[in-house]
Design a protein around this motif. Sequence first.
Motif, PDB file in Angstrom:
ATOM      1  N   ASN A  92       0.869 -10.525   6.240  1.00 27.40           N
ATOM      2  CA  ASN A  92       1.039 -10.343   5.034  1.00 27.40           C
ATOM      3  C   ASN A  92       2.127  -9.396   4.549  1.00 27.40           C
ATOM      4  N   LEU A  93       2.931  -9.525   3.497  1.00 29.00           N
ATOM      5  CA  LEU A  93       3.806  -8.458   3.115  1.00 29.00           C
ATOM      6  C   LEU A  93       2.674  -7.286   2.248  1.00 29.00           C
ATOM      7  N   VAL A  94       2.998  -5.935   2.592  1.00 29.05           N
ATOM      8  CA  VAL A  94       2.338  -4.807   2.139  1.00 29.05           C
ATOM      9  C   VAL A  94       3.553  -4.004   1.492  1.00 29.05           C
ATOM     10  N   LYS A  95       2.999  -3.740   0.152  1.00 35.07           N
ATOM     11  CA  LYS A  95       3.957  -2.793  -0.654  1.00 35.07           C
ATOM     12  C   LYS A  95       3.381  -1.453  -0.260  1.00 35.07           C
ATOM     13  N   GLY A 103       6.078  14.424  -8.403  1.00 36.99           N
ATOM     14  CA  GLY A 103       5.947  13.352  -9.201  1.00 36.99           C
ATOM     15  C   GLY A 103       7.096  12.414  -9.032  1.00 36.99           C
ATOM     16  N   ASN A 104       7.898  12.548  -8.140  1.00 35.79           N
ATOM     17  CA  ASN A 104       8.760  11.454  -7.731  1.00 35.79           C
ATOM     18  C   ASN A 104       8.194  10.290  -7.169  1.00 35.79           C
ATOM     19  N   VAL A 105       8.824   9.209  -7.332  1.00 35.35           N
ATOM     20  CA  VAL A 105       8.295   7.886  -6.728  1.00 35.35           C
ATOM     21  C   VAL A 105       8.924   7.360  -5.739  1.00 35.35           C
ATOM     22  N   VAL A 106       8.644   6.921  -4.626  1.00 31.85           N
ATOM     23  CA  VAL A 106       9.511   6.118  -3.629  1.00 31.85           C
ATOM     24  C   VAL A 106       8.786   4.926  -3.177  1.00 31.85           C
ATOM     25  N   GLU A 107       9.560   3.873  -3.094  1.00 32.19           N
ATOM     26  CA  GLU A 107       8.729   2.545  -2.763  1.00 32.19           C
ATOM     27  C   GLU A 107       9.304   1.704  -1.902  1.00 32.19           C
ATOM     28  N   GLY A 108       8.460   0.809  -1.109  1.00 25.86           N
ATOM     29  CA  GLY A 108       9.102  -0.244  -0.236  1.00 25.86           C
ATOM     30  C   GLY A 108       8.071  -1.105   0.082  1.00 25.86           C
ATOM     31  N   THR A 109       8.526  -1.908   1.109  1.00 18.26           N
ATOM     32  CA  THR A 109       7.691  -2.871   1.757  1.00 18.26           C
ATOM     33  C   THR A 109       7.508  -3.099   3.096  1.00 18.26           C
TER      34      THR A 109
END
Length: 737
Positions: A92-95, A103-109
């Motif tokens: 399954n895909l995981v975020k 406080g900065n936000v970095v995102e990905g999958t």
Amino acid sequence: MVEHHLQQLCSEHGIESNYTDAWGNPATVVPESKAKLLAAMGYSVSDAASLELQIHDKHIHDWAQPVAPVLVCHSAESYAFEIRLPKEQISNLVKWTITTEEGNVVEGTLTPIEGQKVSEHEIDGVVYQGYSVSIWADLPWGYHQLVLSNPVDQVLGHSSLIVTPAACYSPQHVIDGAKLWGPSVQLYCLRSTRNWGVGDFTDLKFLLKQVAGKGGDFVGLNPIHALYPSNPESASPYSPSSRRWLNIIYIDVTAIAEYSDSKAAQAIVNSAEFKTRIEALKSPEWVDYTGVMQAKIEVLDEVFATFKAEQLSKNTKRARAFRDFVKAGGDSLLEQAAFDALQRHFYAEGINAWGWPAWPEEYQDFSTDAVKAFIKKHKAKVDFFAFLQFIADEQLQQANAVADESGMSLGLYRDLAVGVSEGSTELWANKGLYLQDASVGAPPDVLGPLGQNWGLPPIDPEQARQQAYKPFIDLFRSNMRHCGALRIDHVMALLRLWWIPKGETADKGAYVYYPIDDLLAILALESHRNQCLIIGEDLGTVPDGIFETLQESGVYSYRVFFFERSKEDGGFYAPQHYPVQAMSTLTTHDMPTLRGFWQCDDLKLGKELGLYVDEDVLQTLYADRHDSKQRILDSLHGMGAIPDHISKDVNWVAMTKELNFALQQHMAAGSSALLALQLEDWLEMEKPVNVPGTSSEYPNWRRKLTHNLEELFADKTVGELLAELTEIRKKAFGVGA
């Protein structure tokens, strides 16, 4: 089957079965000791069925966490970690979301199955798989938060992500090859014309100015951790109440701003009775901790009363500084102040309240309702001890400022003890972190032939990990305040500690391993943030490879002249062959002074105290000492470090001032970046500070210097020695050569 399960748990908890002793011989841990240590961790070790169930529960807990509670990584372009999920979810895909400390936000999958499979385990018919995956992100050093979730934002797991430099901080001039020197001192042992029977922070200022004026680059301190103001005879700096806070006995009462405003405090100090009392505390060769603390607390009570009336009630700038200090200290300062206030309260009621185990049951944990009620009802009593920490911190900061103003290139270096005592604030406030049915120490070695039991409950490595290493982070950070370097006593504790089951002798222990890579990385991060050089006391039983690991992590080694000998012929290495990334010294607080060593005073004392198992052991030690002294003479003559008129035959050589100073100069010519010497050896003293393996048998941590600081620095021969040390260190650096 029981033995199989015990060994499985030992492997999972890092309890070692075999080790190499201090003499290079293979040694085996007593099986009963391993079972007792597992019992101390909370396991029921009586039968196979019980053990099997506990192992099962442990595995459920471990595999039910998709990601470890804390991930520690050196700064890089990508960050690898293991993700664990049931087999049917692994595709399954995981975020992933990282919130940085700022406080900065970095995102990905990511998709776990696209990583590398590293583990698999079946529990109750469910197959769990672990895959190593990587996150690509540009992250600064710091303490960040990682959250894993599914595509519909249901949280799967979270972790503290700590990004660190690869090695600890070193000042540029040290990197460039500067050779620094300074004395290391037990602060309590300092005599002066003005202190109250124990060295204090004003004495430290004087010492810093004098050493800086003679060309010294630092002054090293024994641990100045918080002890027990209401139980002052518990005086060992290596058995503190808290390693985060300071020993208030070092406060110079008359240097507090509010003292000059307190007529009541001044009336006490200026009275004939009090002056007589202080003179009686100053004159003995041993510190009277009870007398000194009682005198200081009596006056500090009045100083605090003035602070409340003149500062707190008027919300002055100084009052706000105090409140900011309390806020920054958070729960930890509240715990310390409440502990000290409660202990004072119970002693006043006639209870032998040496530590929290001796208190009424309802007060034996910081989190109880009774403790909360006490804090609310006796707020002024708690604030009093918070105020004393505020003052101690302020005076330490002022001392470090003197070092900076005097041009010292390193300034103060502090010392971090390996643990806290069983009745301590730290244990009282965080019992889940410590094991109360075990203590740490050392297996039999050269310093302690019977082994050593330090009476310090060990930190549970797994509990520290579950707390995202916060106890270690707070510990490192607080001990890097107001200094240029930090010496970590028994730095092997970052790798392993010798745990001794409660009630057993020191030789019945076992090594338990800690996550050294993670702890060294966190140490490096705090080192850079605080611009603090790190020295690791790596003596005793040291496993292969640890020296290289510490060096790669930027930790400075600790080299003691008397231990630097060839394994082939027993000769002493020339200090020029010591590692550059090291602090070298002739002797330590756990060893005899130079004069004491040469005269074998430590061996005579050891016999009196019953430290040797039989006369044969003692005679062997005498023979070894005689051989050591001869080889030292051979080395000094061979390198031209002493004049020819000193005999080459040790039978005709006493420890004179000339030989004493020559040994210190011999060390100054060495290659190590840092050189620490003892004030005791400048004064040619004989009695040791501490005798390892003893408690009440010898008055450890009480012996004062034989002369006050003013006399020491007025001594022409000492001045000449210090000037010579400075010149030799410059030449070793290549300045003026």
